[in-house]
Scaffold this motif. Structure first.
Motif, PDB file in Angstrom:
ATOM      1  N   GLY A 108       0.848  -1.207  -0.047  1.00  0.00           N
ATOM      2  CA  GLY A 108       0.022   0.052  -0.034  1.00  0.00           C
ATOM      3  C   GLY A 108       1.057   1.235  -0.064  1.00  0.00           C
ATOM      4  O   GLY A 108       0.433   2.272  -0.491  1.00  0.00           O
ATOM      5  N   LEU A 109       2.138   1.317   0.336  1.00  0.00           N
ATOM      6  CA  LEU A 109       2.940   2.185   0.456  1.00  0.00           C
ATOM      7  C   LEU A 109       3.628   2.292  -1.050  1.00  0.00           C
ATOM      8  O   LEU A 109       4.246   3.564  -1.192  1.00  0.00           O
ATOM      9  CB  LEU A 109       3.957   2.155   1.398  1.00  0.00           C
ATOM     10  N   VAL A 110       3.357   1.671  -1.867  1.00  0.00           N
ATOM     11  CA  VAL A 110       4.157   1.731  -3.118  1.00  0.00           C
ATOM     12  C   VAL A 110       3.586   2.962  -3.890  1.00  0.00           C
ATOM     13  O   VAL A 110       4.162   3.848  -4.586  1.00  0.00           O
ATOM     14  CB  VAL A 110       3.971   0.559  -4.020  1.00  0.00           C
ATOM     15  N   PRO A 111       2.210   3.165  -4.060  1.00  0.00           N
ATOM     16  CA  PRO A 111       1.558   4.591  -4.483  1.00  0.00           C
ATOM     17  C   PRO A 111       2.328   5.694  -3.975  1.00  0.00           C
ATOM     18  O   PRO A 111       2.633   6.739  -4.665  1.00  0.00           O
ATOM     19  CB  PRO A 111       0.378   4.698  -4.189  1.00  0.00           C
ATOM     20  N   PHE A 117       8.469  10.156  -5.700  1.00  0.00           N
ATOM     21  CA  PHE A 117       9.354   9.953  -6.971  1.00  0.00           C
ATOM     22  C   PHE A 117       8.863  11.028  -7.887  1.00  0.00           C
ATOM     23  O   PHE A 117       9.820  11.801  -8.455  1.00  0.00           O
ATOM     24  CB  PHE A 117       9.399   8.544  -7.513  1.00  0.00           C
ATOM     25  N   ASP A 118       7.661  11.093  -8.202  1.00  0.00           N
ATOM     26  CA  ASP A 118       7.168  11.863  -9.237  1.00  0.00           C
ATOM     27  C   ASP A 118       7.251  13.303  -9.036  1.00  0.00           C
ATOM     28  O   ASP A 118       7.466  14.265  -9.905  1.00  0.00           O
ATOM     29  CB  ASP A 118       5.704  11.689  -9.823  1.00  0.00           C
ATOM     30  N   LEU A 120       9.607  14.556  -7.059  1.00  0.00           N
ATOM     31  CA  LEU A 120      10.951  14.946  -6.857  1.00  0.00           C
ATOM     32  C   LEU A 120      11.597  14.879  -8.110  1.00  0.00           C
ATOM     33  O   LEU A 120      12.559  15.903  -8.347  1.00  0.00           O
ATOM     34  CB  LEU A 120      11.888  13.810  -6.202  1.00  0.00           C
ATOM     35  N   LYS A 121      11.068  14.281  -9.085  1.00  0.00           N
ATOM     36  CA  LYS A 121      11.531  14.506 -10.643  1.00  0.00           C
ATOM     37  C   LYS A 121      11.490  15.772 -11.243  1.00  0.00           C
ATOM     38  O   LYS A 121      12.017  16.297 -12.179  1.00  0.00           O
ATOM     39  CB  LYS A 121      10.781  13.592 -11.593  1.00  0.00           C
ATOM     40  N   HIS A 122      10.544  16.703 -10.735  1.00  0.00           N
ATOM     41  CA  HIS A 122      10.541  18.352 -11.050  1.00  0.00           C
ATOM     42  C   HIS A 122      11.897  18.910 -10.617  1.00  0.00           C
ATOM     43  O   HIS A 122      11.995  19.990 -11.373  1.00  0.00           O
ATOM     44  CB  HIS A 122       9.195  18.730 -10.442  1.00  0.00           C
ATOM     45  N   ASN A 123      12.320  18.757  -9.713  1.00  0.00           N
ATOM     46  CA  ASN A 123      13.534  19.257  -9.132  1.00  0.00           C
ATOM     47  C   ASN A 123      14.846  18.705  -9.351  1.00  0.00           C
ATOM     48  O   ASN A 123      15.980  19.409  -9.115  1.00  0.00           O
ATOM     49  CB  ASN A 123      13.469  19.836  -7.585  1.00  0.00           C
ATOM     50  N   PHE A 124      14.885  17.471  -9.471  1.00  0.00           N
ATOM     51  CA  PHE A 124      16.047  16.521  -9.489  1.00  0.00           C
ATOM     52  C   PHE A 124      16.051  15.727 -10.869  1.00  0.00           C
ATOM     53  O   PHE A 124      14.857  15.523 -11.413  1.00  0.00           O
ATOM     54  CB  PHE A 124      16.169  15.585  -8.338  1.00  0.00           C
ATOM     55  N   THR A 125      17.160  14.911 -11.189  1.00  0.00           N
ATOM     56  CA  THR A 125      17.312  13.906 -12.165  1.00  0.00           C
ATOM     57  C   THR A 125      16.306  12.841 -11.758  1.00  0.00           C
ATOM     58  O   THR A 125      16.073  12.524 -10.682  1.00  0.00           O
ATOM     59  CB  THR A 125      18.579  13.719 -12.511  1.00  0.00           C
ATOM     60  N   SER A 129      16.290  11.263  -7.988  1.00  0.00           N
ATOM     61  CA  SER A 129      14.862  11.286  -7.199  1.00  0.00           C
ATOM     62  C   SER A 129      14.774   9.853  -6.734  1.00  0.00           C
ATOM     63  O   SER A 129      14.151   9.792  -5.605  1.00  0.00           O
ATOM     64  CB  SER A 129      13.803  11.438  -8.254  1.00  0.00           C
ATOM     65  N   ALA A 130      15.512   8.824  -7.552  1.00  0.00           N
ATOM     66  CA  ALA A 130      15.129   7.356  -7.031  1.00  0.00           C
ATOM     67  C   ALA A 130      16.027   7.340  -5.865  1.00  0.00           C
ATOM     68  O   ALA A 130      15.564   6.490  -4.931  1.00  0.00           O
ATOM     69  CB  ALA A 130      15.463   6.304  -8.258  1.00  0.00           C
TER      70      ALA A 130
END
Length: 160
Positions: A108-111, A117-118, A120-125, A129-130
């Protein structure tokens, strides 16, 4: 990562080969260490090393990627032991409920991880982010592995 093409089915297959072997190994490791929680701790460490090398190493070919699929599968093969350890924390009257609930909480914590992750992708590679999400998740996993009660050679005949 510079890899031209990955076959998702092949990646999943190699991941499950690793998971199958890791599942068997985790039981033997636990028996040798006489500790379920230390076996999980060491397998988490093995997985973390694999993730770091995969993300920041020179994983630039399809073959290297599949090797890391096996590596990460080996490390995460402790899942059956994790479920067992979680269930053994509870008395016999609610152990069945815990056995089904704990893995569902993880799933349930995967979403939540995907959303983080999504965002963080706005500010990092993508790689950074991963790594950030992984750092948080591995931190929680290591904390849990260290602080959970050991159940190896413990009398489990109790009720809550």
């Amino acid at each position: 990562m510079g890899i031209k093409e990955i076959n998702p089915g092949k990646a999943i297959m190699w991941g499950y080969v690793g998971i199958s072997i890791g599942d068997l190994m985790s039981g033997f490791i636990s028996h040798l260490l006489k500790s379920r929680k230390m076996a999980i701790f060491y397998m988490l460490a093995f997985t973390l090393v694999g993730v770091v090398i995969m993300l920041f190493g020179n994983t630039n070919t399809e073959t290297k990627y599949y090797i890391f699929c096996v590596w990460l599968g080996l490390g995460t093969g402790y899942w059956a032991m994790f479920v067992t350890l979680a269930a053994e924390q509870f008395g016999t009257n609610i152990r069945n409920t815990a056995t089904t609930t704990v893995p569902n909480m993880v799933r349930g914590l995967v979403p939540v991880m995907i959303l983080a992750f999504d965002l963080l992708k706005h500010n990092f590679t993508v790689i950074i982010s991963a790594a950030i999400v992984g750092l948080v998740v591995f931190g929680l996993a290591f904390y849990s592995a260290i602080t959970i009660s050991e159940t190896h050679n413990k009398d489990l005949e109790f009720t809550e």
